[in-house]
Design a protein around this motif. Structure first.
Motif, PDB file in Angstrom:
ATOM      1  N   ARG A  73       0.830  -1.203   0.000  1.00  0.00           N
ATOM      2  CA  ARG A  73       0.000   0.000   0.000  1.00  0.00           C
ATOM      3  C   ARG A  73       0.864   1.252   0.000  1.00  0.00           C
ATOM      4  O   ARG A  73       0.594   2.209  -0.732  1.00  0.00           O
ATOM      5  N   GLU A  74       1.898   1.271   0.835  1.00  0.00           N
ATOM      6  CA  GLU A  74       2.751   2.454   0.949  1.00  0.00           C
ATOM      7  C   GLU A  74       3.433   2.759  -0.380  1.00  0.00           C
ATOM      8  O   GLU A  74       3.496   3.919  -0.807  1.00  0.00           O
ATOM      9  N   PHE A  75       3.952   1.726  -1.041  1.00  0.00           N
ATOM     10  CA  PHE A  75       4.647   1.951  -2.311  1.00  0.00           C
ATOM     11  C   PHE A  75       3.679   2.470  -3.375  1.00  0.00           C
ATOM     12  O   PHE A  75       3.959   3.467  -4.059  1.00  0.00           O
ATOM     13  N   TYR A  76       2.517   1.807  -3.527  1.00  0.00           N
ATOM     14  CA  TYR A  76       1.616   2.192  -4.610  1.00  0.00           C
ATOM     15  C   TYR A  76       0.816   3.450  -4.284  1.00  0.00           C
ATOM     16  O   TYR A  76       0.353   4.132  -5.211  1.00  0.00           O
ATOM     17  N   ASP A  77       0.642   3.787  -3.019  1.00  0.00           N
ATOM     18  CA  ASP A  77       0.041   5.089  -2.697  1.00  0.00           C
ATOM     19  C   ASP A  77       0.907   6.213  -3.242  1.00  0.00           C
ATOM     20  O   ASP A  77       0.401   7.264  -3.642  1.00  0.00           O
ATOM     21  N   GLU A  78       2.218   5.998  -3.260  1.00  0.00           N
ATOM     22  CA  GLU A  78       3.159   6.987  -3.788  1.00  0.00           C
ATOM     23  C   GLU A  78       3.260   6.883  -5.306  1.00  0.00           C
ATOM     24  O   GLU A  78       3.185   7.877  -6.027  1.00  0.00           O
TER      25      GLU A  78
END
Length: 452
Positions: free
Chosen positions: A297-302
């Motif tokens: 989630r953290e990677f693709y939120d960015e």
């Protein structure tokens, strides 16, 4: 140029809103601890499917840096973000650290973030890494669809002007030295800005500039991105990639290169990897592996948060950097004046590349070492990091452990040399007779700075 494609995209996104709401409701229902179905394979599959659908159809807003503390000289200190310089298309963001009294002052670091579709928060890891050692500033570019037409145009010349103005703004009397660091796309305008400052004998040139994974000369080790740009030319991109920002955005009517098109291009380059990543997330959610799902989630939120670029900036970059190679050919100009890297004499130069970079091939950034022929050998360094791709040049464990310490050491060495010989900061310090081009590196690793 398509005047209505952007409008159709917005309509399609709005049409999906009810489905996203239903999907989110499904996810919440089947993840509720009070629901017995949440503990069954069917319930987990439904919750995972609903979350994946919602995430794939969501519009991701601008992320926050979220850097509220760091460690300086072994002590935890608070960090506060503040905007210290504003223009229509950019804000200069300062990460002010609340240092204890009598803490030795540290050099200022101006990080020029890419204006290539993603927000400056893509460099969160870069900023975080340098906070313990530098007083950090970063360019926070503004989404072009949010800038009213009344603010005017923004092209490559304006970009260069912005970099010059920021260097002059940060270099104040009595303040620590300013170092410039450009990641990827801004390597060309950053180098051009310093070259123009030197040609004008501007007293506010930075102490050094570090260019990381940038397309200085895309004729060297051309990648798939370089080949496509050169083959199609800027007119193809104007016909197929330029759209008009729709109402109700503040920049309605502005010609832009939409962020969603840029993102689709990035995704297509490594489609298998992104598909597998989402399949893995689906499996992690079913298994209840929360930690792995959080990382995804953290990677693709960015990664999925994108911004629009002005059409004139995008097309000029394609034309000047990737099609006609104006900087390495010596024909680039800025507002009618030649951009001559050989004019750079008072600024240290470090270039950094990744061995597996599929965006800026090996040798493209190092080309700056050949172009800046008047920088003394003792003020230049090239480093090739093994086993990293484009993203690893400015983020990740190898950046933190191997690249960043070398950049910090380079800054310290440059400052020490200038302190021992203040005349090096004078344009007259290097004679034309010293115009010798450095030899290219033949093996991965650092080319050490030669002794004085």
């Amino acid at each position: 140029m398509n005047h209505y494609a952007y409008h159709f995209y917005e309509m399609a996104h709005l049409a999906m809103a009810p489905a996203r709401a239903l999907s989110d409701l499904t996810r919440l229902t089947f993840k509720n601890p009070a629901n017995p179905m949440a503990y069954t394979p069917l319930g987990r599959n439904l919750a995972a499917s609903a979350e994946l659908f919602e995430r794939l159809t969501r519009r991701y807003g601008k992320p926050a840096f979220g850097l509220d503390k760091t460690i300086v000289n072994g002590k935890a200190v608070a960090v506060e973000e503040e905007i210290v310089w504003v223009r229509p298309f950019c804000q200069l963001r300062h990460f002010r650290r609340h240092l204890p009294p009598r803490t030795p002052r540290q050099s200022r670091l101006l990080i020029v973030a890419p204006m290539s579709g993603h927000y400056a928060t893509l460099l969160r890891g870069t900023v975080e890494t340098f906070l313990p050692t530098h007083d950090v500033f970063v360019t926070d570019w503004v989404d072009a669809r949010l800038v009213p037409l009344s603010a005017g145009r923004f092209d490559l010349d304006d970009y260069i002007d912005y970099v010059v103005e920021m260097c002059e703004f940060l270099d104040v009397a009595g303040a620590p030295p300013v170092h410039l660091l450009a990641v990827c796309q801004p390597s060309v305008p950053a180098l051009a800005a310093v070259a123009r400052m030197e040609a004008e004998k501007d007293p506010h040139v930075p102490a050094s500039m570090t260019l990381m994974g940038g397309p200085i000369d895309t004729r060297r080790s051309p990648t798939a991105v370089n080949k496509v740009a050169e083959k199609r030319g800027s007119q193809w991109f104007r016909r197929n990639c330029i759209h008009v920002a729709p109402f109700p955005y503040p920049g309605a009517g502005r010609e832009v290169y939409p962020g969603f098109l840029q993102l689709s291009g990035f995704m297509a380059m490594n489609l298998d990897r992104h598909v597998n990543a989402h399949v893995d997330m689906f499996n992690h959610l079913i298994k209840g592996d929360g930690d792995s799902a959080v990382k995804h989630r953290e990677f693709y939120d960015e990664y999925l948060a994108v911004m629009d670029l002005t059409a004139e900036f995008y097309l000029q970059t394609i034309d000047k950097v990737f099609v006609h190679h104006e900087l390495p050919r010596g024909v680039m100009t800025h507002r009618g004046h030649p951009v001559d890297p050989c004019a750079i004499r008072r600024v240290g130069l470090m270039t950094v590349e990744g061995e597996k970079d599929d965006i800026s091939g090996v040798g493209q950034t190092e080309a700056a070492q050949d172009l800046c022929c008047n920088i003394p050998d003792g003020l230049r360094m090239h480093y090739l990091q093994k086993d990293v791709g484009h993203y690893g040049v400015f983020n990740g464990s190898r950046f933190r452990k191997e690249i960043a310490p070398r950049i910090c050491a380079f800054h310290a060495e440059v400052e020490a040399r200038f302190a021992s010989d203040p005349g090096l900061r004078s344009p007259a310090a290097v004679s034309p007779a010293s115009e010798s081009r450095p030899q290219p590196a033949t093996a991965p690793g650092a080319r050490a700075m030669s002794p004085a």
